[in-house]
Design a protein around this motif. Structure first.
Motif, short mmCIF file in Angstrom:
data_model
loop_
_atom_site.label_atom_id
_atom_site.label_comp_id
_atom_site.label_asym_id
_atom_site.label_seq_id
_atom_site.Cartn_x
_atom_site.Cartn_y
_atom_site.Cartn_z
N LEU A 84 2.70 13.99 -4.17
CA LEU A 84 3.87 13.18 -3.85
C LEU A 84 3.76 11.72 -4.27
O LEU A 84 4.74 10.99 -4.24
N HIS A 85 2.58 11.31 -4.67
CA HIS A 85 2.32 9.88 -4.83
C HIS A 85 3.24 9.20 -5.84
O HIS A 85 3.81 8.14 -5.54
N ASP A 86 3.39 9.75 -7.01
CA ASP A 86 4.22 9.11 -8.03
C ASP A 86 5.67 8.99 -7.59
O ASP A 86 6.32 7.97 -7.84
N GLU A 87 6.19 10.02 -6.93
CA GLU A 87 7.58 9.96 -6.46
C GLU A 87 7.78 8.90 -5.39
O GLU A 87 8.78 8.19 -5.39
N ILE A 88 6.82 8.79 -4.48
CA ILE A 88 6.92 7.76 -3.45
C ILE A 88 6.82 6.38 -4.11
O ILE A 88 7.59 5.47 -3.76
N ALA A 89 5.93 6.22 -5.06
CA ALA A 89 5.78 4.94 -5.76
C ALA A 89 7.09 4.54 -6.44
O ALA A 89 7.46 3.36 -6.42
N GLU A 90 7.78 5.47 -7.03
CA GLU A 90 9.08 5.17 -7.66
C GLU A 90 10.09 4.68 -6.64
O GLU A 90 10.85 3.75 -6.89
N LEU A 91 10.10 5.31 -5.46
CA LEU A 91 11.08 4.95 -4.43
C LEU A 91 10.85 3.56 -3.84
O LEU A 91 11.81 2.90 -3.43
N VAL A 106 0.84 -1.19 0.00
CA VAL A 106 0.00 0.00 0.00
C VAL A 106 0.88 1.25 0.00
O VAL A 106 1.84 1.33 0.76
N ILE A 107 0.51 2.21 -0.84
CA ILE A 107 1.09 3.55 -0.81
C ILE A 107 -0.08 4.51 -0.66
O ILE A 107 -1.05 4.44 -1.41
N ALA A 108 0.02 5.42 0.31
CA ALA A 108 -1.00 6.44 0.51
C ALA A 108 -0.30 7.77 0.73
O ALA A 108 0.68 7.84 1.47
N SER A 109 -0.79 8.81 0.08
CA SER A 109 -0.13 10.11 0.22
C SER A 109 -1.00 11.21 -0.37
O SER A 109 -2.06 10.95 -0.95
#
Length: 157
Positions: free
Chosen positions: A147-154, A140-143
């Motif tokens: 910021l969502h795409d950058e967090i998903a890349e990381l 799960v990624i929530a933001s």
């Protein structure tokens, strides 16, 4: 959290240490006690405060988690771990942290929090950026949307 047809429709998260009660109903917004809440407006990864949790799976997943944290820490302000996915998601919804990520999570841990984030204006996806399957969430990624795409890349392995 309560789901209907695979979608969350109602949820509540109580943080007993601080006495906060978060709640949401589909289409009606997200609340901390009786006050409406919203996700952070942050759009800079370098100043973002993220929350996460770690899997209890021993073996290869622990090494992936270590690599993921090593990749993320230099790029963000800091990472916090509360020990509760539900509370972490609620703090994203309230804008207290800018994002949350966790692999190998169970639906009962995240249904209420996912609804809170969505109702608070946030984005929630699986690790690969696809729609989150709440029946079997693998990650799960929530933001905040910015910021969502950058967090998903990381978080990608």
């Amino acid at each position: 959290g309560v789901m209907r047809g695979g979608d969350p429709v109602a949820g509540a998260v109580y943080a007993p240490v601080v006495g906060d009660m978060y709640s949401a109903a589909a289409g009606r917004g997200a609340f901390l006690d009786d006050r409406p809440i919203g996700v952070s407006g942050s759009d800079e990864l370098a100043t973002a405060l993220l929350a996460t949790g770690f899997s209890y799976h021993i073996g290869g997943e622990r090494e992936r988690q270590a690599r993921r944290i090593a990749r993320i820490l230099p790029r963000v302000r800091d990472v916090r771990r509360s020990g509760s996915a539900a509370i972490d998601l609620a703090t994203v919804a309230a804008g207290r942290v800018d994002g949350y990520f966790e692999a190998f999570i169970n639906s009962w841990d995240v249904v209420a929090g996912v609804l809170l984030v969505r109702e608070a204006g946030g984005t929630v996806t699986s690790f690969d950026g696809s729609a989150l399957d709440l029946e079997a969430p693998a990650g799960v990624i929530a933001s905040s949307p910015a910021l969502h795409d950058e967090i998903a890349e990381l978080v990608q392995d």
